[in-house]
Design a protein around this motif. Structure first.
Motif, PDB file in Angstrom:
ATOM      1  N   GLY A  92       1.195  -1.227  -0.424  1.00 33.33           N
ATOM      2  CA  GLY A  92      -0.070   0.328   0.138  1.00 33.33           C
ATOM      3  C   GLY A  92       0.668   1.381   0.605  1.00 33.33           C
ATOM      4  O   GLY A  92       2.294   1.399  -0.025  1.00 33.33           O
ATOM      5  N   PHE A  93      -0.076   2.504  -0.171  1.00 37.24           N
ATOM      6  CA  PHE A  93       0.858   3.912  -0.400  1.00 37.24           C
ATOM      7  C   PHE A  93       1.748   3.621   1.035  1.00 37.24           C
ATOM      8  O   PHE A  93       0.567   3.590   2.108  1.00 37.24           O
ATOM      9  N   MET A  94       2.731   4.420   1.354  1.00 41.90           N
ATOM     10  CA  MET A  94       2.925   4.357   2.466  1.00 41.90           C
ATOM     11  C   MET A  94       3.765   6.206   2.661  1.00 41.90           C
ATOM     12  O   MET A  94       4.528   6.275   1.843  1.00 41.90           O
ATOM     13  N   LEU A  95       3.264   7.012   3.569  1.00 46.61           N
ATOM     14  CA  LEU A  95       3.242   8.488   3.400  1.00 46.61           C
ATOM     15  C   LEU A  95       4.558   8.278   4.756  1.00 46.61           C
ATOM     16  O   LEU A  95       3.983   8.021   6.511  1.00 46.61           O
ATOM     17  N   LEU A  96       5.726   8.750   4.233  1.00 47.61           N
ATOM     18  CA  LEU A  96       6.445   9.589   4.714  1.00 47.61           C
ATOM     19  C   LEU A  96       6.363  10.624   6.105  1.00 47.61           C
ATOM     20  O   LEU A  96       5.844  11.830   5.891  1.00 47.61           O
ATOM     21  N   ASP A  97       6.493  10.451   7.538  1.00 46.08           N
ATOM     22  CA  ASP A  97       6.274  10.911   8.607  1.00 46.08           C
ATOM     23  C   ASP A  97       7.744  11.903   8.233  1.00 46.08           C
ATOM     24  O   ASP A  97       9.107  12.588   8.575  1.00 46.08           O
ATOM     25  N   ILE A  98       6.671  13.681   7.587  1.00 45.82           N
ATOM     26  CA  ILE A  98       7.431  14.500   7.095  1.00 45.82           C
ATOM     27  C   ILE A  98       7.983  15.388   8.709  1.00 45.82           C
ATOM     28  O   ILE A  98       8.960  16.173   8.490  1.00 45.82           O
ATOM     29  N   TYR A  99       7.954  15.206   9.587  1.00 45.06           N
ATOM     30  CA  TYR A  99       8.332  15.675  10.878  1.00 45.06           C
ATOM     31  C   TYR A  99       9.029  14.974  12.311  1.00 45.06           C
ATOM     32  O   TYR A  99       8.705  15.048  13.062  1.00 45.06           O
ATOM     33  N   GLY A 100       8.879  13.656  11.523  1.00 42.69           N
ATOM     34  CA  GLY A 100       9.322  13.124  12.048  1.00 42.69           C
ATOM     35  C   GLY A 100      11.156  12.795  12.285  1.00 42.69           C
ATOM     36  O   GLY A 100      12.012  13.213  11.103  1.00 42.69           O
ATOM     37  N   GLY A 101      12.090  11.930  13.522  1.00 40.68           N
ATOM     38  CA  GLY A 101      13.493  12.098  13.274  1.00 40.68           C
ATOM     39  C   GLY A 101      13.507  10.849  11.690  1.00 40.68           C
ATOM     40  O   GLY A 101      14.738  11.675  11.528  1.00 40.68           O
TER      41      GLY A 101
END
Length: 300
Positions: free
Chosen positions: A125-134
Protein backbone atom coordinates in the motif's frame (compact mmCIF):
# COMPACT_ATOMS: atom_id res chain seq x y z
CA UNK A 1 32.46 24.70 -11.25
CA UNK A 2 30.61 21.75 -12.77
CA UNK A 3 31.77 20.60 -16.22
CA UNK A 4 29.10 19.33 -18.62
CA UNK A 5 30.98 18.78 -21.89
CA UNK A 6 33.42 15.99 -21.01
CA UNK A 7 32.41 12.45 -21.96
CA UNK A 8 35.24 10.19 -20.79
CA UNK A 9 33.81 8.09 -17.95
CA UNK A 10 34.16 4.60 -19.37
CA UNK A 11 35.70 1.49 -17.84
CA UNK A 12 36.71 -1.91 -19.16
CA UNK A 13 34.36 -4.86 -18.94
CA UNK A 14 36.76 -6.64 -16.58
CA UNK A 15 36.63 -3.77 -14.12
CA UNK A 16 32.84 -3.82 -14.02
CA UNK A 17 32.67 -7.60 -13.63
CA UNK A 18 35.45 -8.25 -11.14
CA UNK A 19 37.19 -4.97 -10.27
CA UNK A 20 34.58 -2.82 -8.55
CA UNK A 21 35.13 -1.81 -4.91
CA UNK A 22 32.11 -3.88 -3.90
CA UNK A 23 33.78 -7.10 -5.02
CA UNK A 24 37.40 -6.30 -4.25
CA UNK A 25 37.03 -4.70 -0.83
CA UNK A 26 33.74 -6.08 0.51
CA UNK A 27 33.52 -9.46 -1.29
CA UNK A 28 30.06 -8.79 -2.67
CA UNK A 29 29.12 -11.24 -5.39
CA UNK A 30 28.54 -10.08 -8.93
CA UNK A 31 24.89 -11.17 -8.83
CA UNK A 32 24.19 -9.19 -5.65
CA UNK A 33 25.83 -6.02 -6.95
CA UNK A 34 24.00 -6.21 -10.27
CA UNK A 35 20.74 -6.84 -8.42
CA UNK A 36 21.25 -3.78 -6.24
CA UNK A 37 22.11 -1.63 -9.26
CA UNK A 38 18.91 -2.71 -11.00
CA UNK A 39 16.91 -2.18 -7.82
CA UNK A 40 18.19 1.40 -7.58
CA UNK A 41 17.40 2.00 -11.26
CA UNK A 42 13.87 0.64 -10.73
CA UNK A 43 13.33 3.08 -7.87
CA UNK A 44 14.52 5.95 -10.06
CA UNK A 45 12.27 5.05 -13.00
CA UNK A 46 9.23 4.58 -10.76
CA UNK A 47 9.77 7.92 -9.02
CA UNK A 48 10.25 9.73 -12.34
CA UNK A 49 6.97 8.35 -13.69
CA UNK A 50 4.97 9.18 -10.59
CA UNK A 51 6.41 12.68 -10.32
CA UNK A 52 5.62 13.19 -14.05
CA UNK A 53 9.13 14.36 -14.88
CA UNK A 54 10.86 14.08 -18.26
CA UNK A 55 12.39 10.72 -19.10
CA UNK A 56 15.79 12.39 -19.37
CA UNK A 57 15.83 12.78 -15.58
CA UNK A 58 15.55 9.02 -15.01
CA UNK A 59 18.11 8.31 -17.74
CA UNK A 60 20.68 10.72 -16.32
CA UNK A 61 20.12 9.50 -12.76
CA UNK A 62 20.67 5.86 -13.70
CA UNK A 63 23.94 6.68 -15.48
CA UNK A 64 25.15 8.65 -12.45
CA UNK A 65 24.28 5.76 -10.15
CA UNK A 66 26.22 3.25 -12.26
CA UNK A 67 29.22 5.56 -12.43
CA UNK A 68 29.25 6.06 -8.67
CA UNK A 69 29.28 2.35 -7.91
CA UNK A 70 32.23 1.88 -10.22
CA UNK A 71 34.24 3.82 -7.63
CA UNK A 72 32.43 3.06 -4.37
CA UNK A 73 30.98 -0.01 -2.74
CA UNK A 74 27.30 -0.86 -2.30
CA UNK A 75 28.17 -1.78 1.28
CA UNK A 76 29.61 1.62 2.09
CA UNK A 77 26.82 3.55 0.35
CA UNK A 78 23.26 2.24 0.61
CA UNK A 79 21.65 2.05 -2.83
CA UNK A 80 18.34 3.22 -1.34
CA UNK A 81 20.02 6.50 -0.40
CA UNK A 82 22.29 6.96 -3.39
CA UNK A 83 19.45 6.38 -5.86
CA UNK A 84 17.71 9.41 -4.34
CA UNK A 85 20.94 11.43 -4.45
CA UNK A 86 21.47 10.55 -8.11
CA UNK A 87 17.85 11.42 -8.90
CA UNK A 88 18.03 14.79 -7.16
CA UNK A 89 21.31 15.63 -8.89
CA UNK A 90 19.81 14.62 -12.24
CA UNK A 91 16.87 16.96 -11.61
CA UNK A 92 19.35 19.81 -11.30
CA UNK A 93 21.37 18.77 -14.34
CA UNK A 94 18.25 18.46 -16.49
CA UNK A 95 16.96 21.79 -15.13
CA UNK A 96 13.51 20.59 -14.11
CA UNK A 97 13.68 22.44 -10.78
CA UNK A 98 12.27 25.93 -11.25
CA UNK A 99 12.57 27.65 -7.89
CA UNK A 100 11.01 30.86 -9.16
CA UNK A 101 7.65 29.19 -9.85
CA UNK A 102 4.98 28.08 -7.43
CA UNK A 103 4.50 24.36 -6.96
CA UNK A 104 8.09 23.58 -7.95
CA UNK A 105 9.67 20.23 -7.26
CA UNK A 106 11.28 20.01 -3.83
CA UNK A 107 13.54 17.49 -2.16
CA UNK A 108 10.71 16.65 0.21
CA UNK A 109 8.56 15.53 -2.73
CA UNK A 110 11.38 13.29 -3.94
CA UNK A 111 11.98 11.78 -0.50
CA UNK A 112 8.28 11.03 0.00
CA UNK A 113 8.03 9.34 -3.40
CA UNK A 114 11.17 7.25 -2.97
CA UNK A 115 10.18 6.19 0.54
CA UNK A 116 6.86 4.94 -0.78
CA UNK A 117 8.64 3.06 -3.55
CA UNK A 118 10.96 1.41 -1.03
CA UNK A 119 8.21 0.35 1.37
CA UNK A 120 5.49 -0.47 -1.14
CA UNK A 121 6.88 -3.90 -1.94
CA UNK A 122 6.72 -4.86 1.74
CA UNK A 123 3.29 -3.53 2.69
CA UNK A 124 1.35 -3.50 -0.57
CA UNK A 125 0.00 0.00 0.00
CA UNK A 126 0.96 3.65 -0.19
CA UNK A 127 3.37 4.57 2.62
CA UNK A 128 3.31 8.24 3.60
CA UNK A 129 6.62 9.46 5.03
CA UNK A 130 6.30 11.40 8.28
CA UNK A 131 8.05 14.66 7.38
CA UNK A 132 8.05 15.77 11.03
CA UNK A 133 9.78 12.66 12.38
CA UNK A 134 13.41 11.97 13.10
CA UNK A 135 13.70 9.46 10.27
CA UNK A 136 12.84 12.13 7.69
CA UNK A 137 15.63 14.39 8.97
CA UNK A 138 18.17 11.55 8.90
CA UNK A 139 17.01 10.46 5.43
CA UNK A 140 17.29 13.98 4.04
CA UNK A 141 20.76 14.54 5.54
CA UNK A 142 21.98 11.22 4.11
CA UNK A 143 20.72 12.14 0.64
CA UNK A 144 22.37 15.56 0.72
CA UNK A 145 25.66 14.06 1.87
CA UNK A 146 25.36 11.41 -0.81
CA UNK A 147 24.94 14.07 -3.47
CA UNK A 148 28.07 15.86 -2.27
CA UNK A 149 30.04 12.61 -2.22
CA UNK A 150 28.82 11.85 -5.72
CA UNK A 151 29.99 15.21 -7.07
CA UNK A 152 33.31 14.83 -5.29
CA UNK A 153 33.68 11.33 -6.74
CA UNK A 154 33.11 12.63 -10.28
CA UNK A 155 35.35 15.64 -9.83
CA UNK A 156 32.29 17.75 -10.67
CA UNK A 157 32.29 16.31 -14.19
CA UNK A 158 28.67 15.29 -14.67
CA UNK A 159 28.22 15.19 -18.43
CA UNK A 160 25.92 12.38 -19.58
CA UNK A 161 25.38 11.53 -23.25
CA UNK A 162 22.27 9.48 -24.00
CA UNK A 163 21.63 7.17 -26.93
CA UNK A 164 18.15 8.47 -27.76
CA UNK A 165 19.27 11.33 -30.07
CA UNK A 166 21.45 8.87 -32.00
CA UNK A 167 18.49 6.50 -32.36
CA UNK A 168 16.33 9.22 -33.87
CA UNK A 169 18.97 10.59 -36.23
CA UNK A 170 20.27 7.20 -37.41
CA UNK A 171 16.73 5.84 -37.70
CA UNK A 172 15.76 8.72 -39.97
CA UNK A 173 18.79 8.11 -42.18
CA UNK A 174 17.95 4.41 -42.42
CA UNK A 175 14.33 5.15 -43.29
CA UNK A 176 12.80 3.39 -40.26
CA UNK A 177 9.21 4.14 -39.25
CA UNK A 178 7.95 5.41 -35.92
CA UNK A 179 7.14 2.00 -34.46
CA UNK A 180 10.69 0.77 -34.99
CA UNK A 181 12.13 3.92 -33.45
CA UNK A 182 9.84 3.60 -30.45
CA UNK A 183 10.94 0.00 -29.87
CA UNK A 184 14.58 1.04 -30.18
CA UNK A 185 14.08 3.82 -27.61
CA UNK A 186 12.44 1.32 -25.25
CA UNK A 187 15.45 -0.97 -25.59
CA UNK A 188 17.76 1.96 -24.87
CA UNK A 189 15.76 2.75 -21.73
CA UNK A 190 16.07 -0.86 -20.59
CA UNK A 191 19.81 -0.87 -21.27
CA UNK A 192 20.27 1.79 -18.58
CA UNK A 193 19.61 -0.87 -15.95
CA UNK A 194 22.84 -2.53 -17.04
CA UNK A 195 26.42 -1.28 -16.96
CA UNK A 196 26.53 -0.62 -20.70
CA UNK A 197 26.35 3.13 -20.04
CA UNK A 198 29.79 2.99 -18.36
CA UNK A 199 31.34 0.47 -20.75
CA UNK A 200 30.43 1.64 -24.28
CA UNK A 201 29.51 4.98 -25.73
CA UNK A 202 25.96 6.06 -26.42
CA UNK A 203 26.09 5.73 -30.22
CA UNK A 204 27.14 2.07 -29.86
CA UNK A 205 24.09 1.29 -27.74
CA UNK A 206 21.93 3.17 -30.26
CA UNK A 207 23.21 1.03 -33.13
CA UNK A 208 22.52 -2.19 -31.25
CA UNK A 209 19.03 -1.03 -30.28
CA UNK A 210 18.19 -0.05 -33.86
CA UNK A 211 19.42 -3.37 -35.17
CA UNK A 212 17.28 -5.31 -32.71
CA UNK A 213 14.22 -3.16 -33.27
CA UNK A 214 14.50 -3.48 -37.04
CA UNK A 215 14.84 -7.27 -36.83
CA UNK A 216 11.85 -7.49 -34.53
CA UNK A 217 9.62 -5.50 -36.87
CA UNK A 218 10.90 -7.29 -39.96
CA UNK A 219 12.70 -4.30 -41.48
CA UNK A 220 15.78 -5.09 -43.52
CA UNK A 221 18.90 -2.99 -43.11
CA UNK A 222 22.06 -2.80 -45.24
CA UNK A 223 24.70 -5.23 -44.11
CA UNK A 224 27.49 -3.60 -42.12
CA UNK A 225 25.78 -0.23 -41.87
CA UNK A 226 27.07 0.15 -38.30
CA UNK A 227 30.63 0.50 -39.56
CA UNK A 228 29.66 3.89 -40.96
CA UNK A 229 28.88 4.97 -37.40
CA UNK A 230 32.30 3.88 -36.15
CA UNK A 231 30.94 0.84 -34.32
CA UNK A 232 32.48 -2.63 -34.51
CA UNK A 233 30.55 -5.89 -34.52
CA UNK A 234 32.11 -7.09 -31.26
CA UNK A 235 30.73 -4.01 -29.50
CA UNK A 236 27.24 -4.69 -30.81
CA UNK A 237 27.54 -8.31 -29.71
CA UNK A 238 28.56 -7.15 -26.24
CA UNK A 239 25.42 -5.03 -26.04
CA UNK A 240 23.34 -7.99 -27.22
CA UNK A 241 24.63 -10.32 -24.53
CA UNK A 242 24.15 -7.75 -21.79
CA UNK A 243 20.57 -7.08 -22.82
CA UNK A 244 19.78 -10.78 -22.99
CA UNK A 245 20.99 -11.20 -19.41
CA UNK A 246 18.84 -8.25 -18.36
CA UNK A 247 15.61 -9.55 -19.87
CA UNK A 248 16.16 -13.08 -18.58
CA UNK A 249 17.05 -12.04 -15.03
CA UNK A 250 14.22 -9.49 -14.80
CA UNK A 251 11.64 -12.26 -14.77
CA UNK A 252 12.19 -12.53 -11.01
CA UNK A 253 11.68 -8.79 -10.49
CA UNK A 254 13.84 -6.23 -8.67
CA UNK A 255 14.17 -6.53 -4.90
CA UNK A 256 16.45 -5.01 -2.29
CA UNK A 257 19.26 -7.22 -1.00
CA UNK A 258 20.65 -6.32 2.40
CA UNK A 259 24.45 -6.17 2.38
CA UNK A 260 25.15 -3.88 5.34
CA UNK A 261 23.64 -2.51 8.53
CA UNK A 262 22.81 1.05 7.52
CA UNK A 263 21.90 3.60 10.14
CA UNK A 264 18.73 4.35 8.17
CA UNK A 265 16.12 1.80 9.18
CA UNK A 266 13.46 2.01 6.49
CA UNK A 267 11.42 -0.59 8.34
CA UNK A 268 10.95 1.67 11.39
CA UNK A 269 7.28 1.70 12.31
CA UNK A 270 7.10 5.40 13.13
CA UNK A 271 8.83 6.48 9.88
CA UNK A 272 5.64 6.39 7.84
CA UNK A 273 1.95 5.58 7.83
CA UNK A 274 0.27 2.91 5.73
CA UNK A 275 -2.67 4.61 4.00
CA UNK A 276 -4.09 1.66 2.07
CA UNK A 277 -4.06 -2.03 2.74
CA UNK A 278 -3.71 -2.96 -0.92
CA UNK A 279 -2.77 -0.89 -3.96
CA UNK A 280 -2.03 -2.31 -7.41
CA UNK A 281 1.22 -1.25 -9.00
CA UNK A 282 -0.38 0.71 -11.81
CA UNK A 283 2.73 2.76 -12.44
CA UNK A 284 4.91 -0.27 -13.07
CA UNK A 285 5.15 -1.49 -16.65
CA UNK A 286 6.87 -4.88 -16.93
CA UNK A 287 9.65 -5.14 -19.42
CA UNK A 288 8.44 -7.09 -22.41
CA UNK A 289 10.72 -10.01 -23.02
CA UNK A 290 12.34 -9.99 -26.43
CA UNK A 291 14.95 -12.60 -25.62
CA UNK A 292 13.71 -14.78 -28.47
CA UNK A 293 14.59 -12.16 -31.06
CA UNK A 294 17.94 -11.49 -29.36
CA UNK A 295 18.89 -15.16 -29.40
CA UNK A 296 18.00 -15.51 -33.09
CA UNK A 297 20.10 -12.48 -33.93
CA UNK A 298 23.09 -13.69 -31.89
CA UNK A 299 23.02 -17.06 -33.60
CA UNK A 300 23.14 -15.37 -36.98
Amino acid sequence: MTFSTIDDFYVDAGVVKDGTPSRIRDNVSREVEEGLRRYGCALIVRACLRLELPTSVACTAQVLLHRFYCKHSVVEYDVRVMSVSAFWLACKLEEVIQSDKSGCLTLRDVLVMFYDGIRREENGGFMLLDIYGGFYVAFKDAVVRGERDMLRCFGFVTHVEHAHPFVLSLGAQLGLDTSVLQTACNIVNDSLRTTLCVRVKAHCVACAALLFAARRHGHGLPHGWWYGCGVEWKTIRLCCEELIDLYESHRDGDAYISVSDTFLKFETKDAGVLLQSKTPHDDETPIESITFFFCIFIQQ
